[in-house]
Design a protein around this motif. Structure first.
Motif, short mmCIF file in Angstrom:
data_model
loop_
_atom_site.label_atom_id
_atom_site.label_comp_id
_atom_site.label_asym_id
_atom_site.label_seq_id
_atom_site.Cartn_x
_atom_site.Cartn_y
_atom_site.Cartn_z
N THR A 68 0.82 -1.22 0.00
CA THR A 68 0.00 0.00 0.00
C THR A 68 0.85 1.26 0.00
O THR A 68 0.32 2.37 0.00
CB THR A 68 -0.97 0.02 1.20
OG1 THR A 68 -0.23 0.04 2.42
CG2 THR A 68 -1.88 -1.18 1.16
N ALA A 90 -13.16 -1.78 -10.08
CA ALA A 90 -12.58 -0.43 -10.09
C ALA A 90 -11.06 -0.46 -9.94
O ALA A 90 -10.38 0.49 -10.35
CB ALA A 90 -13.20 0.41 -8.98
N LEU A 91 -10.51 -1.53 -9.39
CA LEU A 91 -9.06 -1.62 -9.19
C LEU A 91 -8.31 -1.73 -10.52
O LEU A 91 -7.11 -1.45 -10.58
CB LEU A 91 -8.72 -2.80 -8.29
CG LEU A 91 -9.33 -2.78 -6.89
CD1 LEU A 91 -8.94 -4.03 -6.12
CD2 LEU A 91 -8.91 -1.53 -6.13
N ASP A 130 -6.49 3.47 1.44
CA ASP A 130 -6.90 3.85 0.08
C ASP A 130 -6.32 2.87 -0.93
O ASP A 130 -5.28 3.11 -1.55
CB ASP A 130 -6.44 5.28 -0.24
CG ASP A 130 -7.09 5.83 -1.50
OD1 ASP A 130 -7.70 5.04 -2.25
OD2 ASP A 130 -6.99 7.05 -1.73
N GLU A 178 -16.48 -3.01 -6.72
CA GLU A 178 -15.31 -2.45 -6.03
C GLU A 178 -14.03 -3.06 -6.56
O GLU A 178 -13.01 -2.37 -6.73
CB GLU A 178 -15.43 -2.71 -4.53
CG GLU A 178 -16.52 -1.90 -3.84
CD GLU A 178 -16.71 -2.29 -2.40
OE1 GLU A 178 -16.77 -1.39 -1.55
OE2 GLU A 178 -16.79 -3.52 -2.11
N HIS A 238 -7.45 2.11 -3.79
CA HIS A 238 -7.54 2.60 -5.17
C HIS A 238 -6.33 3.45 -5.54
O HIS A 238 -5.81 3.35 -6.65
CB HIS A 238 -8.84 3.37 -5.36
CG HIS A 238 -10.06 2.53 -5.14
ND1 HIS A 238 -10.48 1.59 -6.05
CD2 HIS A 238 -10.92 2.45 -4.09
CE1 HIS A 238 -11.56 0.97 -5.59
NE2 HIS A 238 -11.85 1.48 -4.41
N GLY A 292 -8.97 0.15 -13.04
CA GLY A 292 -8.93 1.47 -13.64
C GLY A 292 -9.33 1.45 -15.09
O GLY A 292 -10.33 0.83 -15.47
N ARG A 336 -14.69 -7.30 -0.60
CA ARG A 336 -15.15 -6.27 -1.53
C ARG A 336 -16.07 -6.90 -2.57
O ARG A 336 -15.96 -8.09 -2.90
CB ARG A 336 -13.96 -5.57 -2.20
CG ARG A 336 -13.15 -4.72 -1.22
CD ARG A 336 -12.00 -3.97 -1.88
NE ARG A 336 -11.35 -3.07 -0.92
CZ ARG A 336 -10.37 -3.44 -0.09
NH1 ARG A 336 -9.91 -4.70 -0.12
NH2 ARG A 336 -9.85 -2.58 0.76
N PHE A 354 -3.36 0.99 -6.17
CA PHE A 354 -3.44 0.30 -7.45
C PHE A 354 -3.24 1.28 -8.61
O PHE A 354 -2.65 0.92 -9.64
CB PHE A 354 -4.77 -0.44 -7.58
CG PHE A 354 -4.74 -1.83 -6.99
CD1 PHE A 354 -4.77 -2.94 -7.80
CD2 PHE A 354 -4.65 -2.01 -5.61
CE1 PHE A 354 -4.72 -4.22 -7.27
CE2 PHE A 354 -4.59 -3.28 -5.06
CZ PHE A 354 -4.63 -4.39 -5.89
N GLU A 355 -3.71 2.50 -8.46
CA GLU A 355 -3.50 3.51 -9.50
C GLU A 355 -2.01 3.77 -9.70
O GLU A 355 -1.54 3.91 -10.83
CB GLU A 355 -4.21 4.81 -9.13
CG GLU A 355 -4.06 5.90 -10.18
CD GLU A 355 -4.76 7.19 -9.81
OE1 GLU A 355 -4.87 8.08 -10.67
OE2 GLU A 355 -5.21 7.32 -8.64
#
Length: 274
Positions: free
Chosen positions: A133, A227-228, A170, A224, A172, A230, A220, A175-176
């Motif tokens: 993370t 969304a990882l 966070d 959800e 997201h 992107g 999740r 992963f972004e």
């Protein structure tokens, strides 16, 4: 660290279960302790097909790596790799494409200790001690920079790790950062435990693991998890139960993919046009 127990850190509390070792035991590996086996036996009581769930996830990882090899990818970043037990990434990749390079990433002490021993004589694979993370700590680690060329496609694997990232982190943003770090032609494979399937007692499984180990966890939903990825483009068949992602054998008629309790998919980073 000596003898057959040399993979166990000296400061380890053997009574404290480890999710990495529990998974190793589920897969039939030899790097687990009585405390881990006891927890897994409890998981089997809750969910009789618990071992099959573990194997479905591991089989997805193998197929995802081979798919990436087929697309021309020769370097891999395995996030939250755990103990590189039965069918690990560098063995799969290097058998299919000799010279493939792999960076494993984990922060769990037993996973690190065993990985370091396993990879001592592997010039094309290494383990990075980092929390996934915190992407900068992963992407800028010396071993990452030594083995991975970020001007060339990278296969990023987040297999059975997302559910160990708590809801208050966070996920997201993390992963972004990984998606942005890799060039066009790279791929991202994700598998994630979920409560979406009523056949799997996911919440009870989660609570059992949380009560016995230090890892927080978070179930999740499919949106959800989706969304990882992107803006990466999912390849067919999309985000599906793990055993349903490009199976290489015909499942028995009695098989129910939703019994996996895991959503899984692979997506590719496509170039943009002006």
């Amino acid at each position: 660290m000596t003898g057959k127990r040399g993979w166990i850190p000296e400061n380890l509390d053997p009574a404290r279960p480890s999710p990495a070792r529990i998974y190793d035991y589920a897969l039939g590996g030899g790097h687990n302790l009585a405390s881990d086996r006891a927890i897994f036996d409890e998981l089997v009581r809750i969910q009789p097909n618990a071992r099959q769930i573990a194997w479905s996830n591991r089989a997805f990882m193998r197929r995802a790596v081979l798919f990436m090899i087929e697309t021309g990818i020769r370097q891999f970043l395995d996030l939250g790799s755990g103990i590189p037990t039965v069918g690990n990434v560098h063995e799969i990749a290097q058998k299919a494409a000799p010279g493939s390079r792999v960076v494993y990433v984990d922060v769990e002490e037993v996973a690190l200790a065993h990985s370091q021993l396993l990879l001592e004589n592997e010039p094309d694979a290494a383990i990075v001690d980092a929390d996934i993370t915190y992407p900068d700590n992963v992407l800028k680690a010396p071993e990452t920079l030594r083995l991975l060329d970020f001007s060339q496609p990278v296969g990023v694997l987040a297999v059975a790790v997302g559910h160990y990232i708590p809801a208050d982190v966070d996920i997201h943003a993390a992963f972004e950062a990984y998606r942005e770090a890799v060039p066009d032609g790279s791929a991202l494979a994700i598998s994630h435990f979920t409560a979406d399937f009523e056949q799997v007692r996911a919440q009870e499984i989660l609570e059992t693991v949380q009560a016995s180990a230090y890892n927080p966890a978070c179930l999740r939903s499919r949106p959800e998890i989706l969304a990882l990825f992107g803006d990466f483009e999912l390849v067919e068949p999309g985000l599906v139960p793990a055993s349903g992602w490009r199976p290489d054998t015909t499942p028995p008629q009695s098989a129910v993919p939703e019994d996996d309790g895991i959503w899984a998919g692979v997506a590719i980073k496509k170039g943009t046009t002006a």
